[in-house]
Scaffold this motif. Structure first.
Motif, PDB file in Angstrom:
ATOM      1  N   CYS A 171      33.851  36.072 -50.760  1.00  0.00           N
ATOM      2  CA  CYS A 171      33.424  34.672 -50.867  1.00  0.00           C
ATOM      3  C   CYS A 171      31.905  34.551 -50.792  1.00  0.00           C
ATOM      4  O   CYS A 171      31.279  33.846 -51.591  1.00  0.00           O
ATOM      5  N   VAL A 172      31.316  35.237 -49.830  1.00  0.00           N
ATOM      6  CA  VAL A 172      29.868  35.144 -49.631  1.00  0.00           C
ATOM      7  C   VAL A 172      29.116  35.806 -50.773  1.00  0.00           C
ATOM      8  O   VAL A 172      28.171  35.240 -51.333  1.00  0.00           O
ATOM      9  N   VAL A 173      29.543  37.009 -51.138  1.00  0.00           N
ATOM     10  CA  VAL A 173      28.850  37.748 -52.203  1.00  0.00           C
ATOM     11  C   VAL A 173      28.906  36.976 -53.520  1.00  0.00           C
ATOM     12  O   VAL A 173      27.898  36.861 -54.234  1.00  0.00           O
ATOM     13  N   THR A 174      30.062  36.434 -53.841  1.00  0.00           N
ATOM     14  CA  THR A 174      30.215  35.709 -55.098  1.00  0.00           C
ATOM     15  C   THR A 174      29.287  34.501 -55.164  1.00  0.00           C
ATOM     16  O   THR A 174      28.654  34.237 -56.191  1.00  0.00           O
ATOM     17  N   ALA A 175      29.170  33.756 -54.077  1.00  0.00           N
ATOM     18  CA  ALA A 175      28.326  32.562 -54.064  1.00  0.00           C
ATOM     19  C   ALA A 175      26.841  32.896 -54.132  1.00  0.00           C
ATOM     20  O   ALA A 175      26.053  32.081 -54.615  1.00  0.00           O
ATOM     21  N   PHE A 176      26.445  34.077 -53.672  1.00  0.00           N
ATOM     22  CA  PHE A 176      25.024  34.415 -53.655  1.00  0.00           C
ATOM     23  C   PHE A 176      24.585  35.252 -54.849  1.00  0.00           C
ATOM     24  O   PHE A 176      23.394  35.494 -55.021  1.00  0.00           O
ATOM     25  N   LEU A 177      25.519  35.685 -55.671  1.00  0.00           N
ATOM     26  CA  LEU A 177      25.135  36.335 -56.920  1.00  0.00           C
ATOM     27  C   LEU A 177      24.964  35.238 -57.968  1.00  0.00           C
ATOM     28  O   LEU A 177      25.822  35.006 -58.809  1.00  0.00           O
ATOM     29  N   SER A 178      23.826  34.551 -57.912  1.00  0.00           N
ATOM     30  CA  SER A 178      23.598  33.387 -58.747  1.00  0.00           C
ATOM     31  C   SER A 178      23.706  33.703 -60.237  1.00  0.00           C
ATOM     32  O   SER A 178      24.079  32.849 -61.032  1.00  0.00           O
ATOM     33  N   ASP A 179      23.361  34.907 -60.609  1.00  0.00           N
ATOM     34  CA  ASP A 179      23.417  35.269 -62.022  1.00  0.00           C
ATOM     35  C   ASP A 179      24.602  36.184 -62.300  1.00  0.00           C
ATOM     36  O   ASP A 179      24.546  37.039 -63.164  1.00  0.00           O
ATOM     37  N   LEU A 180      25.698  35.974 -61.546  1.00  0.00           N
ATOM     38  CA  LEU A 180      26.873  36.825 -61.712  1.00  0.00           C
ATOM     39  C   LEU A 180      27.407  36.774 -63.136  1.00  0.00           C
ATOM     40  O   LEU A 180      27.910  37.761 -63.659  1.00  0.00           O
ATOM     41  N   ALA A 181      27.308  35.585 -63.779  1.00  0.00           N
ATOM     42  CA  ALA A 181      27.832  35.440 -65.126  1.00  0.00           C
ATOM     43  C   ALA A 181      27.103  36.355 -66.102  1.00  0.00           C
ATOM     44  O   ALA A 181      27.668  36.773 -67.116  1.00  0.00           O
ATOM     45  N   GLN A 182      25.826  36.654 -65.821  1.00  0.00           N
ATOM     46  CA  GLN A 182      25.065  37.540 -66.705  1.00  0.00           C
ATOM     47  C   GLN A 182      25.023  38.975 -66.171  1.00  0.00           C
ATOM     48  O   GLN A 182      24.475  39.860 -66.796  1.00  0.00           O
ATOM     49  N   PHE A 183      25.585  39.172 -65.009  1.00  0.00           N
ATOM     50  CA  PHE A 183      25.576  40.480 -64.366  1.00  0.00           C
ATOM     51  C   PHE A 183      26.529  41.423 -65.103  1.00  0.00           C
ATOM     52  O   PHE A 183      27.716  41.168 -65.204  1.00  0.00           O
ATOM     53  N   LYS A 184      25.985  42.528 -65.630  1.00  0.00           N
ATOM     54  CA  LYS A 184      26.782  43.412 -66.468  1.00  0.00           C
ATOM     55  C   LYS A 184      27.930  44.064 -65.705  1.00  0.00           C
ATOM     56  O   LYS A 184      28.917  44.472 -66.295  1.00  0.00           O
ATOM     57  N   GLY A 185      27.821  44.151 -64.394  1.00  0.00           N
ATOM     58  CA  GLY A 185      28.863  44.807 -63.628  1.00  0.00           C
ATOM     59  C   GLY A 185      29.887  43.870 -63.028  1.00  0.00           C
ATOM     60  O   GLY A 185      30.594  44.249 -62.100  1.00  0.00           O
ATOM     61  N   VAL A 186      29.976  42.625 -63.557  1.00  0.00           N
ATOM     62  CA  VAL A 186      30.896  41.657 -62.964  1.00  0.00           C
ATOM     63  C   VAL A 186      32.328  42.160 -62.982  1.00  0.00           C
ATOM     64  O   VAL A 186      33.078  41.973 -62.008  1.00  0.00           O
ATOM     65  N   ASN A 187      32.723  42.804 -64.076  1.00  0.00           N
ATOM     66  CA  ASN A 187      34.092  43.330 -64.143  1.00  0.00           C
ATOM     67  C   ASN A 187      34.325  44.391 -63.079  1.00  0.00           C
ATOM     68  O   ASN A 187      35.418  44.466 -62.493  1.00  0.00           O
ATOM     69  N   SER A 188      33.303  45.172 -62.813  1.00  0.00           N
ATOM     70  CA  SER A 188      33.431  46.206 -61.787  1.00  0.00           C
ATOM     71  C   SER A 188      33.559  45.583 -60.401  1.00  0.00           C
ATOM     72  O   SER A 188      34.333  46.050 -59.564  1.00  0.00           O
ATOM     73  N   VAL A 189      32.786  44.508 -60.150  1.00  0.00           N
ATOM     74  CA  VAL A 189      32.846  43.835 -58.853  1.00  0.00           C
ATOM     75  C   VAL A 189      34.249  43.297 -58.594  1.00  0.00           C
ATOM     76  O   VAL A 189      34.822  43.481 -57.518  1.00  0.00           O
TER      77      VAL A 189
END
Length: 274
Positions: free
Chosen positions: A62-80
């Motif tokens: 929950c915390v990590v997801t909310a603070f990765l502001s650019d998660l949508a552009q983060f190439k490793g989102v599928n890995s996370v």
């Protein structure tokens, strides 16, 4: 009714504060806090809050997801997400004999979609810039205003049950009442935002805005019914009594969890402010 209104007013004040601080870490903190409480309520309803490793994992997610502001552009989102899924089921196996398999599935759905859905309000900051308050308010209108319109319309005019086996109080009349109020409030907010904030800095496209209000409202209803179905499967009326008149945090934000990602995707295809 009084408790419901007072709680709604407090949330409205919180919303205004978040909108004024949308470019700061305040938005991330609020989204993380709401996600954390909502997920914990869901885990408690499914009986998994006693699984400490699983609960700790969900808190971190929950915390990590909310603070990765650019998660949508983060190439490793599928890995996370993949790492979270693997660790979740490893933790679920820790006490698998205490809960049936379907409860594991319910806990997994809640732990995954709640933080990802709500964090879309943070992700909007990366694609809308200074106009993120406009889209956050649209998210709230699509979820909360639809619910308010459906509640009052259904209370006074509701006769035909919409989904009696899932949510007995919801009516077809309430659905249309919520939809109409949502459309009207989308248009009103568009006019207010353009008049008070945009001035010469842009133009709100009202036709796409009002057309977008229809699926946004309906998606919110789907979110509401989805978590009503989960509550029935868990045998609880509300996820908690944290918010007087509303139930728990998850009861209040069930529609928002669906509306936020819908709008996040939609505004990348349909330009509302030009």
């Amino acid at each position: 009714m009084k408790n419901r209104i007072m709680t709604g007013v407090l949330f409205a004040v919180l919303l205004v504060a978040v909108m004024f601080a949308h470019q700061t870490v305040v938005l991330n903190i609020v989204v993380a806090a709401v996600s954390l409480v909502a997920v914990y309520e869901g885990l408690r309803a499914t009986g998994f809050e006693k699984n400490k490793p699983l609960t700790a994992l969900c808190i971190v997610f929950c915390v990590v997801t909310a603070f990765l502001s650019d998660l949508a552009q983060f190439k490793g989102v599928n890995s996370v997400v993949f790492v979270f899924v693997v660790l979740f089921f490893l933790a679920a196996m820790y006490r698998h004999d205490e809960q049936p398999l379907e409860r594991i599935g319910l806990a997994f759905v809640i732990a995954l979609i709640v933080p990802l859905g709500l964090s879309c309000m943070v992700f909007m900051r990366g694609i809308t810039g200074q106009n993120v308050p406009f889209y956050i308010m649209l998210t709230i209108i699509g979820s909360w205003v639809t619910d308010i319109g459906a509640y009052f319309t259904g209370t006074f005019f509701g006769k035909h049950k919409m989904a009696p086996k899932i949510s007995p109080k919801k009516t077809v009349e309430g659905l249309f009442g919520g939809l109409v109020l949502c459309i009207a409030c989308f248009a009103l907010w568009g006019w207010l935002y353009q008049t008070l904030f945009l001035q010469d800095g842009g133009t709100v496209q009202f036709l796409p805005l009002m057309l977008l209000s229809i699926p946004a409202s309906l998606v919110g209803v789907v979110g509401d019914l989805t978590f009503s179905l989960i509550k029935r499967a868990c045998g609880v009326k509300d996820f908690s009594n944290l918010l007087p008149g509303h139930g728990g945090m998850l009861d209040r934000f069930d529609s928002t969890i669906f509306v936020a990602p819908f709008l996040y995707l939609a505004i990348q295809v349909v330009p509302i402010i030009t």
